[in-house]
Scaffold this motif. Structure first.
Motif, PDB file in Angstrom:
ATOM      1  N   PRO A  31       0.827  -1.212   0.000  1.00 41.04           N
ATOM      2  CA  PRO A  31       0.000   0.000   0.000  1.00 41.04           C
ATOM      3  C   PRO A  31       0.861   1.261   0.000  1.00 41.04           C
ATOM      4  CG  PRO A  31       0.110  -0.911   2.201  1.00 41.04           C
ATOM      5  CD  PRO A  31       0.834  -1.878   1.304  1.00 41.04           C
ATOM      6  N   ARG A  32       0.362   2.318  -0.633  1.00 40.55           N
ATOM      7  CA  ARG A  32       1.021   3.632  -0.616  1.00 40.55           C
ATOM      8  C   ARG A  32      -0.057   4.687  -0.430  1.00 40.55           C
ATOM      9  NH1 ARG A  32       4.677   1.905  -4.958  1.00 40.55           N
ATOM     10  NH2 ARG A  32       5.726   0.073  -4.139  1.00 40.55           N
ATOM     11  N   ILE A  33       0.271   5.718   0.318  1.00 42.42           N
ATOM     12  CA  ILE A  33      -0.659   6.814   0.526  1.00 42.42           C
ATOM     13  C   ILE A  33       0.131   8.107   0.672  1.00 42.42           C
ATOM     14  CG2 ILE A  33      -0.695   6.481   3.035  1.00 42.42           C
ATOM     15  CD1 ILE A  33      -3.614   7.424   3.001  1.00 42.42           C
ATOM     16  N   GLY A  34      -0.419   9.187   0.147  1.00 40.49           N
ATOM     17  CA  GLY A  34       0.206  10.495   0.279  1.00 40.49           C
ATOM     18  C   GLY A  34      -0.851  11.576   0.465  1.00 40.49           C
ATOM     19  N   VAL A  35      -0.549  12.573   1.278  1.00 41.84           N
ATOM     20  CA  VAL A  35      -1.487  13.668   1.536  1.00 41.84           C
ATOM     21  C   VAL A  35      -0.738  14.991   1.448  1.00 41.84           C
ATOM     22  CG1 VAL A  35      -3.012  12.285   2.993  1.00 41.84           C
ATOM     23  CG2 VAL A  35      -1.103  13.515   4.030  1.00 41.84           C
ATOM     24  N   ALA A  36      -1.462  16.037   1.095  1.00 42.69           N
ATOM     25  CA  ALA A  36      -0.919  17.401   1.075  1.00 42.69           C
ATOM     26  C   ALA A  36      -1.994  18.334   1.598  1.00 42.69           C
ATOM     27  CB  ALA A  36      -0.501  17.797  -0.340  1.00 42.69           C
ATOM     28  N   ILE A  47       1.934  21.377   4.009  1.00 41.73           N
ATOM     29  CA  ILE A  47       2.269  20.233   4.852  1.00 41.73           C
ATOM     30  C   ILE A  47       1.993  18.970   4.033  1.00 41.73           C
ATOM     31  CG2 ILE A  47       1.785  18.989   6.990  1.00 41.73           C
ATOM     32  CD1 ILE A  47       0.864  21.638   8.196  1.00 41.73           C
ATOM     33  N   ARG A  48       3.000  18.123   3.916  1.00 41.13           N
ATOM     34  CA  ARG A  48       2.873  16.912   3.110  1.00 41.13           C
ATOM     35  C   ARG A  48       3.330  15.706   3.920  1.00 41.13           C
ATOM     36  NH1 ARG A  48       5.208  20.724  -0.370  1.00 41.13           N
ATOM     37  NH2 ARG A  48       3.938  21.272  -2.182  1.00 41.13           N
ATOM     38  N   GLY A  49       2.764  14.573   3.598  1.00 38.31           N
ATOM     39  CA  GLY A  49       3.164  13.331   4.251  1.00 38.31           C
ATOM     40  C   GLY A  49       2.901  12.143   3.344  1.00 38.31           C
ATOM     41  N   GLY A  50       3.622  11.075   3.582  1.00 37.21           N
ATOM     42  CA  GLY A  50       3.434   9.887   2.763  1.00 37.21           C
ATOM     43  C   GLY A  50       3.905   8.637   3.479  1.00 37.21           C
ATOM     44  N   PHE A  51       3.357   7.512   3.047  1.00 37.27           N
ATOM     45  CA  PHE A  51       3.737   6.216   3.601  1.00 37.27           C
ATOM     46  C   PHE A  51       3.647   5.182   2.489  1.00 37.27           C
ATOM     47  CE2 PHE A  51       2.542   2.059   5.232  1.00 37.27           C
ATOM     48  CZ  PHE A  51       3.521   1.831   6.192  1.00 37.27           C
ATOM     49  N   GLN A 114       8.398   2.829   4.369  1.00 37.49           N
ATOM     50  CA  GLN A 114       8.989   4.162   4.362  1.00 37.49           C
ATOM     51  C   GLN A 114       7.914   5.205   4.624  1.00 37.49           C
ATOM     52  OE1 GLN A 114      10.798   4.372   0.448  1.00 37.49           O
ATOM     53  NE2 GLN A 114      12.709   3.467   1.176  1.00 37.49           N
ATOM     54  N   TRP A 115       8.284   6.270   5.327  1.00 36.58           N
ATOM     55  CA  TRP A 115       7.331   7.339   5.612  1.00 36.58           C
ATOM     56  C   TRP A 115       8.068   8.670   5.706  1.00 36.58           C
ATOM     57  CZ3 TRP A 115       8.485   3.253   8.833  1.00 36.58           C
ATOM     58  CH2 TRP A 115       9.294   3.547   9.935  1.00 36.58           C
ATOM     59  N   ASN A 116       7.336   9.746   5.519  1.00 39.81           N
ATOM     60  CA  ASN A 116       7.922  11.076   5.648  1.00 39.81           C
ATOM     61  C   ASN A 116       6.832  12.100   5.923  1.00 39.81           C
ATOM     62  OD1 ASN A 116       7.301  12.873   3.036  1.00 39.81           O
ATOM     63  ND2 ASN A 116       7.554  10.725   2.384  1.00 39.81           N
ATOM     64  N   VAL A 117       7.202  13.151   6.624  1.00 36.50           N
ATOM     65  CA  VAL A 117       6.345  14.311   6.875  1.00 36.50           C
ATOM     66  C   VAL A 117       7.212  15.544   6.692  1.00 36.50           C
ATOM     67  CG1 VAL A 117       4.927  15.556   8.534  1.00 36.50           C
ATOM     68  CG2 VAL A 117       4.905  13.056   8.522  1.00 36.50           C
ATOM     69  N   ASN A 118       6.736  16.525   5.921  1.00 36.54           N
ATOM     70  CA  ASN A 118       7.526  17.735   5.751  1.00 36.54           C
ATOM     71  C   ASN A 118       6.624  18.963   5.733  1.00 36.54           C
ATOM     72  OD1 ASN A 118       7.065  18.787   2.816  1.00 36.54           O
ATOM     73  ND2 ASN A 118       7.380  16.569   2.552  1.00 36.54           N
TER      74      ASN A 118
END
Length: 217
Positions: A31-36, A47-51, A114-118
């Motif tokens: 699974p992959r998900i991303g938000v902005a 603000i962005r994030g993804g997993f 993998q994940w990130n928030v920026n």
């Protein structure tokens, strides 16, 4: 195909119809998900994030060494061959140094999450600052282990796995007898390793503005 079925207690190679006795990739799910999000009315902050989950299929390089040292890919040595017909009495003994990919015990497909928030903010004209957290965690990574180590001898200084011996007039380090004396070094790869990664990432990006006039740049 031949391989060592149950290292290190096996005494030889056995025929197998398939490299794997089960397919570890049938239930892989990535699974992959991303938000902005634009939280302010001035539209200068984002603000962005993804997993995401990413599997790495077990490749030929991970098990090929098993078959390089398995029948029929064996090497034989004959001392003092007789001319003109050499190799009349080759000794095709079992390879003493071999490699056995463990295809049975909890074989699973390696993968990483993998994940990130920026947060990005336009701090000046054409200039954006970024603060980010980036992390990952990998599972079921392939790790080599020794299945046929020398049997240690207890000494006052701790376990001793080898001794210094005079071999042919030269001092050499000689391993103790191994768990299975039919083999020497018996390595295996199993999907038991893991790794973690965490980072704080900072950045400033300023775009150059090029202006064109009658004379060019």
């Amino acid at each position: 195909l031949h391989r060592i079925i149950d290292p290190p207690v096996s005494t030889g190679f056995e025929a197998v119809s398939n490299i794997y006795d089960h397919n570890p990739s049938l239930s892989n799910l990535d699974p992959r998900i991303g938000v902005a999000w634009d939280p302010r009315a001035d539209h200068r902050t984002s603000i962005r994030g993804g997993f995401g989950v990413y599997h790495a299929i077990i490749g030929p390089r991970d098990y090929a060494a098993t078959y390089y040292n398995s029948p029929p890919f064996l090497t034989g040595v004959e001392s003092n061959p007789q001319f003109p017909v050499p190799f009349t009495s080759v000794n095709p003994a079992l390879p003493t140094q071999t490699f056995a990919m463990d295809m049975k015990n909890d074989l699973t497909t390696p993968y990483v999450a993998q994940w990130n928030v920026n947060v990005q903010r336009e701090v000046a004209r054409q200039t954006v600052a970024t603060v980010a957290y980036v992390g990952s965690h990998s599972y079921n990574q392939i790790q080599q282990i020794q299945l046929n180590p020398p049997v240690p001898i207890d000494t006052p200084n701790g376990p001793q796995f080898a001794t210094l011996q005079n071999v042919g007039g030269r001092l050499q380090i000689v391993d103790n007898p191994r768990v299975n004396p039919a083999y020497d070094n018996l390595s295996s790869s199993r999907t038991i390793a893991w790794a973690r990664y965490h980072s704080l990432q900072l950045g400033v990006n300023r775009r150059a503005v090029l202006r064109w006039g009658p004379m060019g740049l």
